[in-house]
Scaffold this motif. Structure first.
Motif, PDB file in Angstrom:
ATOM      1  N   THR A 273       9.985  25.856   0.632  1.00 26.22           N
ATOM      2  CA  THR A 273       9.055  24.760   0.878  1.00 26.22           C
ATOM      3  C   THR A 273       9.069  23.770  -0.281  1.00 26.22           C
ATOM      4  O   THR A 273       9.576  24.051  -1.364  1.00 26.22           O
ATOM      5  CB  THR A 273       7.628  25.300   1.056  1.00 26.22           C
ATOM      6  N   ARG A 274       8.444  22.610  -0.060  1.00 19.60           N
ATOM      7  CA  ARG A 274       8.308  21.641  -1.142  1.00 19.60           C
ATOM      8  C   ARG A 274       7.465  22.208  -2.275  1.00 19.60           C
ATOM      9  O   ARG A 274       7.751  21.970  -3.453  1.00 19.60           O
ATOM     10  CB  ARG A 274       7.685  20.343  -0.617  1.00 19.60           C
ATOM     11  N   GLU A 275       6.429  22.963  -1.919  1.00 18.38           N
ATOM     12  CA  GLU A 275       5.583  23.566  -2.957  1.00 18.38           C
ATOM     13  C   GLU A 275       6.375  24.571  -3.782  1.00 18.38           C
ATOM     14  O   GLU A 275       6.235  24.633  -5.009  1.00 18.38           O
ATOM     15  CB  GLU A 275       4.374  24.249  -2.318  1.00 18.38           C
ATOM     16  N   GLU A 276       7.232  25.349  -3.118  1.00 21.01           N
ATOM     17  CA  GLU A 276       8.063  26.300  -3.854  1.00 21.01           C
ATOM     18  C   GLU A 276       9.074  25.575  -4.744  1.00 21.01           C
ATOM     19  O   GLU A 276       9.370  26.036  -5.859  1.00 21.01           O
ATOM     20  CB  GLU A 276       8.782  27.239  -2.875  1.00 21.01           C
ATOM     21  N   LEU A 277       9.589  24.444  -4.283  1.00 22.92           N
ATOM     22  CA  LEU A 277      10.510  23.674  -5.114  1.00 22.92           C
ATOM     23  C   LEU A 277       9.793  23.165  -6.361  1.00 22.92           C
ATOM     24  O   LEU A 277      10.342  23.217  -7.473  1.00 22.92           O
ATOM     25  CB  LEU A 277      11.094  22.508  -4.322  1.00 22.92           C
ATOM     26  N   THR A 278       8.564  22.688  -6.204  1.00 20.56           N
ATOM     27  CA  THR A 278       7.792  22.237  -7.357  1.00 20.56           C
ATOM     28  C   THR A 278       7.572  23.381  -8.343  1.00 20.56           C
ATOM     29  O   THR A 278       7.759  23.231  -9.561  1.00 20.56           O
ATOM     30  CB  THR A 278       6.432  21.675  -6.900  1.00 20.56           C
ATOM     31  N   ASP A 279       7.191  24.550  -7.828  1.00 20.85           N
ATOM     32  CA  ASP A 279       6.979  25.721  -8.681  1.00 20.85           C
ATOM     33  C   ASP A 279       8.271  26.143  -9.367  1.00 20.85           C
ATOM     34  O   ASP A 279       8.268  26.511 -10.552  1.00 20.85           O
ATOM     35  CB  ASP A 279       6.424  26.881  -7.859  1.00 20.85           C
ATOM     36  N   LEU A 280       9.369  26.119  -8.622  1.00 12.66           N
ATOM     37  CA  LEU A 280      10.666  26.500  -9.189  1.00 12.66           C
ATOM     38  C   LEU A 280      11.048  25.592 -10.349  1.00 12.66           C
ATOM     39  O   LEU A 280      11.485  26.070 -11.410  1.00 12.66           O
ATOM     40  CB  LEU A 280      11.731  26.447  -8.100  1.00 12.66           C
ATOM     41  N   LEU A 281      10.914  24.286 -10.176  1.00 10.78           N
ATOM     42  CA  LEU A 281      11.286  23.351 -11.233  1.00 10.78           C
ATOM     43  C   LEU A 281      10.453  23.585 -12.492  1.00 10.78           C
ATOM     44  O   LEU A 281      10.974  23.552 -13.616  1.00 10.78           O
ATOM     45  CB  LEU A 281      11.121  21.912 -10.736  1.00 10.78           C
ATOM     46  N   ARG A 282       9.163  23.847 -12.320  1.00 11.58           N
ATOM     47  CA  ARG A 282       8.310  24.138 -13.464  1.00 11.58           C
ATOM     48  C   ARG A 282       8.724  25.440 -14.135  1.00 11.58           C
ATOM     49  O   ARG A 282       8.741  25.545 -15.370  1.00 11.58           O
ATOM     50  CB  ARG A 282       6.847  24.217 -13.017  1.00 11.58           C
ATOM     51  N   PHE A 283       9.065  26.445 -13.317  1.00 10.50           N
ATOM     52  CA  PHE A 283       9.492  27.743 -13.843  1.00 10.50           C
ATOM     53  C   PHE A 283      10.774  27.584 -14.660  1.00 10.50           C
ATOM     54  O   PHE A 283      10.901  28.123 -15.769  1.00 10.50           O
ATOM     55  CB  PHE A 283       9.719  28.703 -12.673  1.00 10.50           C
TER      56      PHE A 283
END
Length: 322
Positions: A273-283
């Motif tokens: 998801t887009r939310e998971e992509l945002t979390d991934l980039l931060r991680f």
């Protein structure tokens, strides 16, 4: 503008339909914006497209590519989420039955300019290098969702990654290791096993080898060739997460008795998801993760990258600069 396109399809010789040349610039329309990619990355999906999987002759020519990081019309640094959902869809993007990926129903990312829905743009962390951001949307997002959403693994758990050379698999090893998850990995190739150890795997094994202990989850995109092994190495209550079947989707044995008797879970996974992509980039930014980059090429030399991927020579990601 320069673009990398599929102009014909061939299951046996996918590169014969790969064309690099001029293409008309995309024009903005309601809800869609033009992004200027800085870096894009190559996926096996692009080769499957050239073989005619997910792409038909009546859709040609089609610009290839699913991954991109670049600048939006206001100059903001962004990463492009690769799933385009159908009109009115409100749920998680991978669950939309009418979804499409960039380069399937619409043109993809291998061009000097890219037209995408404005809602598909995710901010790029300022301290995340362009090449790192560009590999995230497909392979790394797939690995992230498989590990943390679909398998639900936690620090201290043990995961087996079946095959250690591809983009998803190398990403899974690095992400799991950074999160405090123990990793076993398999490969038929000794050099790739050594690379998996360097990425953070605790131990590596030949494909199909007996493991010293059962695992909590298996990350598997190989399919038929590893299916029975993946089922057999799981602890009771464990999870096999699959995102592909490069060796075929019809294993010799379904292993249903083991699945129900040991209460195993088989979970499919597609991108994220887009939310998971945002979390991934931060991680990735927080842990300063450095993805394995096999080759960096200018977009004009994309054919060299496609040939390397087709030959099975790549370890990690092949990226194109724009």
């Amino acid at each position: 503008m320069l673009a990398v396109q599929a102009t014909s399809l061939s299951p046996s010789d996918p590169l014969q339909g790969l064309t690099i040349g001029e293409h008309p610039d995309p024009q903005p329309r309601d809800g869609w914006v033009v992004v200027t990619p800085k870096v894009t990355s190559l996926n096996h999906h692009d080769l499957w497209s050239l073989r005619g999987v997910g792409l038909s002759a009546d859709q040609l020519p089609r610009i290839l590519g699913c991954d991109a990081a670049g600048l939006d019309p206001d100059g903001n640094e962004v990463v492009v989420h690769p799933i385009v959902t159908s009109t009115g869809w409100q749920g998680p993007e991978p669950l939309d039955p009418r979804r499409t990926l960039l380069s399937e129903g619409v043109d993809g990312t291998f061009a000097e300019r890219l037209l995408v829905p404005a809602s598909n743009l995710v901010p790029k962390p300022a301290d995340l290098p362009w090449e790192v951001a560009a590999v995230a949307p497909v392979a790394w997002l797939t690995a992230y969702r498989m590990l943390f959403t679909q398998a639900g693994v936690r620090p201290g758990d043990l995961v087996l990654v079946q095959g250690s050379g591809g983009g998803v698999n190398s990403a899974a090893i690095q992400l799991a290791s950074a999160a405090g998850i123990r990793v076993f990995a398999t490969s038929r190739d000794a050099a790739r096993r050594d690379r998996a150890l360097a990425l953070g795997a605790e131990r590596v094994f030949e494909a199909g080898a007996r493991l010293p202990e059962k695992v909590d989850a298996v990350i598997d995109n190989v399919g038929a060739a590893t299916w029975s092994h993946s089922i057999n190495v799981l602890r009771p209550g464990g999870t096999l997460v699959t995102c592909g079947a490069t060796s075929g989707d019809a294993p010799t044995r379904a292993e249903l008795t083991k699945v129900f008797f040991r209460e195993l879970r088989v979970q499919g996974s597609t991108a994220g998801t887009r939310e998971e992509l945002t979390d991934l980039l931060r991680f990735m930014a927080h842990h300063r993760i450095e993805p394995v980059i096999d080759t960096v090429l200018p977009l004009s030399q994309a054919r060299t990258g496609f040939a390397r991927l087709l030959a099975g020579e790549a370890f990690g990601k092949i990226v194109f600069t724009h």
